[in-house]
Design a protein around this motif. Structure first.
Motif, short mmCIF file in Angstrom:
data_model
loop_
_atom_site.label_atom_id
_atom_site.label_comp_id
_atom_site.label_asym_id
_atom_site.label_seq_id
_atom_site.Cartn_x
_atom_site.Cartn_y
_atom_site.Cartn_z
N GLU A 55 0.84 -1.20 0.00
CA GLU A 55 0.00 0.00 0.00
C GLU A 55 0.87 1.25 0.00
OE1 GLU A 55 -3.75 -1.55 2.67
OE2 GLU A 55 -1.79 -1.27 3.64
N ARG A 56 1.97 1.20 0.74
CA ARG A 56 2.88 2.36 0.79
C ARG A 56 3.46 2.65 -0.58
NH1 ARG A 56 6.56 2.91 5.64
NH2 ARG A 56 5.60 4.91 5.99
N ASP A 57 3.83 1.60 -1.33
CA ASP A 57 4.34 1.79 -2.69
C ASP A 57 3.30 2.50 -3.55
OD1 ASP A 57 6.86 0.52 -2.28
OD2 ASP A 57 5.92 -1.44 -2.58
N LEU B 172 0.92 4.52 -2.60
CA LEU B 172 0.81 5.92 -2.18
C LEU B 172 2.03 6.74 -2.60
CD1 LEU B 172 -0.71 5.59 1.39
CD2 LEU B 172 -1.80 6.59 -0.62
N GLU B 173 3.22 6.25 -2.28
CA GLU B 173 4.43 7.02 -2.51
C GLU B 173 4.87 7.08 -3.96
OE1 GLU B 173 7.44 5.49 0.11
OE2 GLU B 173 6.47 6.34 1.90
N LYS B 174 4.62 6.02 -4.73
CA LYS B 174 5.15 5.97 -6.09
C LYS B 174 4.11 6.21 -7.18
CE LYS B 174 8.62 2.67 -4.51
NZ LYS B 174 9.05 1.27 -4.56
N SER C 206 1.02 9.83 -5.05
CA SER C 206 1.68 11.10 -4.76
C SER C 206 2.29 11.74 -6.01
CB SER C 206 2.75 10.92 -3.69
OG SER C 206 3.80 10.14 -4.19
N SER C 207 2.56 10.93 -7.04
CA SER C 207 3.09 11.46 -8.29
C SER C 207 2.00 11.71 -9.31
CB SER C 207 4.11 10.48 -8.88
OG SER C 207 5.19 10.31 -7.99
N VAL D 22 7.08 -0.07 -9.98
CA VAL D 22 6.93 0.50 -8.63
C VAL D 22 7.15 -0.52 -7.51
CG1 VAL D 22 5.41 2.37 -9.37
CG2 VAL D 22 4.41 0.20 -8.64
N SER E 4 8.92 -2.95 -4.81
CA SER E 4 10.13 -2.85 -4.00
C SER E 4 11.00 -4.06 -4.29
CB SER E 4 9.77 -2.81 -2.51
OG SER E 4 9.03 -1.66 -2.21
#
Length: 177
Positions: free
Chosen positions: A53-55, A57-59, A62-63, A75, A77
């Motif tokens: 989920e963090r990927d 949001l962050e990748k 947010s972009s 995207v 990890s």
């Protein structure tokens, strides 16, 4: 007599996977359908990465990228940090804390056989504490150097005991005020 708690005793064996060419939108849909926060990326049945989920949001979010146009491979990890089924849970927990991750795929050879999460660590934490040599010292100090918060499930470097649970500073501040 010490006994270890192997990862295989706590891991989830039904791991939801996705291929690297799938879209982020499809991955997010799969996570939502299965009520999970990550997917292991596999190529030819070999785990090569993880998307969380963090990927997303962050990748992606947010972009301001369009999830239906972004491939999981761009995207995810990687390299994938893994453990084996016989890895001691305390060592798995240390790996999670050291690498600041909450999900740890379990592999045997090159085959994905499970996944262990911060939540799984929390569920067996009482067994882990039984095998930690300095257990008595931890109880008397009222602090733990490295563990998983029993409220938020996050791996933290410093926990304190509060109402019989080991919690991080953020959760303590939220609960105590």
């Amino acid at each position: 007599m010490k006994r270890s708690v192997p990862v295989k005793d706590a891991m989830i064996v039904k791991v939801v996977t996705v291929g690297p060419s799938k879209t982020v939108a499809k991955a997010a849909e799969m996570m939502a359908e299965n009520g999970i926060g990550s997917l292991v990326i596999v190529r030819k049945n070999k785990p090569i990465g993880i998307i969380t989920e963090r990927d997303l949001l962050e990748k992606v979010v947010s972009s301001d990228l369009k999830a239906s146009e972004v491939r999981v491979s761009s995207v995810m990890s990687k390299p994938l940090i893994t453990v084996t089924p016989n890895t001691d849970m305390l060592d798995a927990m240390r790996t999670m804390v050291k690498n600041r991750i909450r999900r740890l795929p379990v592999v045997e050879g090159e085959k994905l056989v499970g996944i262990v999460t911060a939540q799984d660590v929390t569920e067996v934490s009482h067994q882990i504490l039984e095998v930690v040599p300095e257990h008595e010292e931890i109880e008397s100090k009222g602090e733990v150097e490295e563990s998983v918060c029993e409220v938020c499930g996050e791996a933290r470097k410093s926990l304190s005991e509060w109402n019989g649970k080991w919690i991080c500073d953020e959760c303590r501040d939220y609960l105590v005020g």
